[in-house]
Design an enzyme around this catalytic site. Structure first.
Site, short mmCIF file in Angstrom:
data_model
loop_
_atom_site.label_atom_id
_atom_site.label_comp_id
_atom_site.label_asym_id
_atom_site.label_seq_id
_atom_site.Cartn_x
_atom_site.Cartn_y
_atom_site.Cartn_z
N ASP A 12 9.59 -3.08 -5.83
CA ASP A 12 10.45 -1.90 -5.74
C ASP A 12 11.76 -2.04 -6.50
OD1 ASP A 12 8.55 -0.74 -3.94
OD2 ASP A 12 9.34 -2.06 -2.40
N LYS A 15 10.48 -0.91 -11.53
CA LYS A 15 9.68 -1.25 -12.72
C LYS A 15 9.03 -0.01 -13.32
CE LYS A 15 7.16 -4.16 -10.37
NZ LYS A 15 7.90 -4.14 -9.10
N GLY A 41 3.73 0.69 -5.54
CA GLY A 41 4.23 2.06 -5.49
C GLY A 41 5.26 2.23 -6.59
N HIS A 42 4.87 2.88 -7.66
CA HIS A 42 5.78 3.05 -8.79
C HIS A 42 6.21 4.51 -8.87
CE1 HIS A 42 3.83 -0.72 -10.78
NE2 HIS A 42 4.67 -1.02 -9.83
N GLN A 202 4.50 -5.42 -7.68
CA GLN A 202 5.23 -6.29 -6.74
C GLN A 202 6.31 -7.09 -7.50
OE1 GLN A 202 1.43 -6.69 -6.41
NE2 GLN A 202 1.68 -4.77 -5.37
P1 IMP Z 1 -0.22 -6.65 0.57
O1 IMP Z 1 0.10 -6.75 -0.88
O2 IMP Z 1 -0.58 -5.26 1.00
O3 IMP Z 1 -1.21 -7.68 1.01
O4 IMP Z 1 1.13 -6.97 1.38
C1 IMP Z 1 1.76 -8.27 1.34
C2 IMP Z 1 3.26 -8.13 1.31
O5 IMP Z 1 3.65 -7.59 0.03
C3 IMP Z 1 3.84 -7.17 2.33
O6 IMP Z 1 5.12 -7.64 2.71
C4 IMP Z 1 3.98 -5.86 1.57
O7 IMP Z 1 4.97 -5.02 2.11
C5 IMP Z 1 4.41 -6.41 0.22
N1 IMP Z 1 4.10 -5.52 -0.91
C6 IMP Z 1 2.89 -5.32 -1.49
N2 IMP Z 1 3.01 -4.49 -2.52
C7 IMP Z 1 4.31 -4.16 -2.63
C8 IMP Z 1 5.05 -3.36 -3.53
O8 IMP Z 1 4.54 -2.78 -4.50
N3 IMP Z 1 6.39 -3.26 -3.31
C9 IMP Z 1 7.00 -3.93 -2.30
N4 IMP Z 1 6.35 -4.71 -1.44
C10 IMP Z 1 5.01 -4.82 -1.60
MG MG Z 2 7.37 0.12 -5.36
#
Ligand code: IMP
Ligand code: MG
Length: 391
Positions: A12, A15, A41-42, A202
């Site tokens: 977040d 990007k 989430g972009h 991420q």
């Molecule tokens: P997962 O990727 O759904 O397995 O989640 C693992 C961890 O990564 C959790 O803390 C999510 O909130 C975090 N996470 C996964 N994708 C994103 C992202 O795009 N932005 C922020 N946090 C993320």
């Molecule tokens: Mg995001």
């Protein structure tokens, strides 16, 4: 020379906007996702419209860019078609002529989503089935996108148990997805003549190898992983993105977190810090420069984009964490040290030149640059794609 845009924090960082900016200002032919899935989430604000992308590369918003979901990504096929529909409804052209999926992508199944929601709440995952899908992939039992091209009886033979429960699920999307699939992706990546922009999802602190394990995602967020996935070894323009403060969604350590108080309130509300994918309120805190420095080192980042500077506008004082870095095995008595700056309390929203920035904001940015020993090349001053300072 290829470019990679990489998050230096917990995701977040903005990007999506940076990828969109680079694609609009420099000459790239392809935008390739190399990790994660629809957990990302972009958000991109462009020409007065807001687009929220999770799986499809941000380059879909730019004409003449070929977008690729490479085999480092896990794909929820139902979500894939859903996201295409949302984009088309918003007037964006999407077809196999500007969007491609690598046959090697592992599929996220309904079971993966269910297991993720039931078992991974302690980590605070997005519940999108990402971790369980990678588990099956590394256990070498995944159904992959390319398998959709197999004749029915072969598919049934290869995935017997799965097929019994999910033949209808497969049939629902199989013929719609196949036109998007490339089967010899290694050759495809080698044959790209133009410049590629790799879009990270991420951030480095969620990297499965170097992040705050186990509070991490299940893929590598390191741009070096893009080379592993595509066989392209000329990704030398590595651009790191950090917010001017920090946020984290999900659980896990966050040394500079502000739990309550007016400053937390400013970051949260002015920064609109709510998760794009899950709608969860993000945790907020000061910039942790020791952590960002480590992220720069392991990602090989050569230049920095600082985003959401304008969110700090109203603060009387702004702090940054300068270390020590937390380490779960090496205990230290030292608490996080902070350097505190006077706030600028002037509007920097939508400012587009360095000269227009107040002196205190310049000092803040110069401190970041000196601490990291990497140039801050761009500063984002608002959600719109035009709100960017090129230094
Ligand atoms: P997962 O990727 O759904 O397995 O989640 C693992 C961890 O990564 C959790 O803390 C999510 O909130 C975090 N996470 C996964 N994708 C994103 C992202 O795009 N932005 C922020 N946090 C993320
Ligand atoms: Mg995001």
């Amino acid at each position: 020379m290829d470019t990679a845009i990489v998050g230096l924090q917990w995701g977040d960082e903005g990007k999506g906007k940076v990828v969109d900016y680079f694609l609009s200002h420099a000459n790239h032919s392809h935008c390739i996702r190399f990790n994660g899935g629809n957990n990302a989430g972009h958000t991109v604000e462009k020409d007065g419209k807001t687009y929220k992308l999770s799986l499809i590369p941000t380059g879909i918003l730019t004409p003449n860019i070929l977008n690729v979901i490479s085999r480092g990504v896990v794909v929820d096929p139902v979500h894939f078609l859903h996201e295409i529909k949302i984009l088309k409804d918003a007037g964006i052209a999407v077809s196999p002529s500007n969007l491609i999926i690598d046959a090697g992508c592992a599929l996220i199944t309904p079971d993966h989503r269910r297991v993720d929601s039931e078992k991974n709440s302690a980590i605070g995952t997005t519940g999108r089935g990402i971790g369980p899908a990678y588990e099956d992939f590394y256990a070498r039992r995944s159904l992959r996108v390319g398998d959709l091209a197999l004749p029915d009886h072969v598919l049934e033979e290869k995935f017997k148990n799965f097929f019994t429960n999910y033949s209808q699920w497969l049939m629902d999307f199989r013929s719609t997805i196949l036109p998007y699939v490339i089967f010899d992706s290694a050759k495809y990546y080698q044959d790209i003549d133009g410049k590629v922009l790799f879009e990270g999802a991420q951030g480095m602190m969620l990297d499965v190898f170097h992040g705050s394990y186990p509070y991490v995602t299940s893929s590598s967020t390191n741009p070096a992983f893009a080379s592993v996935i595509t066989g392209r070894h000329n990704i030398t323009n590595i651009v790191g993105v950090t917010k001017a403060y920090s946020t984290r969604v999900g659980n896990g350590p966050f040394p500079t977190e502000l739990h309550t108080g007016p400053e937390a309130e400013v970051l949260s509300t002015i920064g609109r810090e709510v998760g794009t994918v899950t709608g969860r309120k993000r945790r907020v805190g000061w910039l942790d420069l020791a952590q960002v420095k480590r992220s720069c080192e392991i990602s090989g980042c050569r230049s920095i984009v600082v985003t959401k500077l304008d969110v700090l506008d109203s603060l009387g004082e702004i702090s940054v964490g300068i270390g020590p870095l937390a380490n779960e095995w090496v205990q230290t008595d030292n608490h996080m040290q902070y350097k505190t700056f006077a706030g600028w309390q002037v509007n920097t929203r939508d400012v587009t030149s360095w000269e227009q920035l107040p002196n205190q904001a310049k000092q803040y940015l110069e401190f970041i640059e000196d601490f990291l020993n990497i140039s801050v090349k761009f500063i984002s001053t608002g959600p719109d794609s035009s709100s960017m300072i090129s230094v």
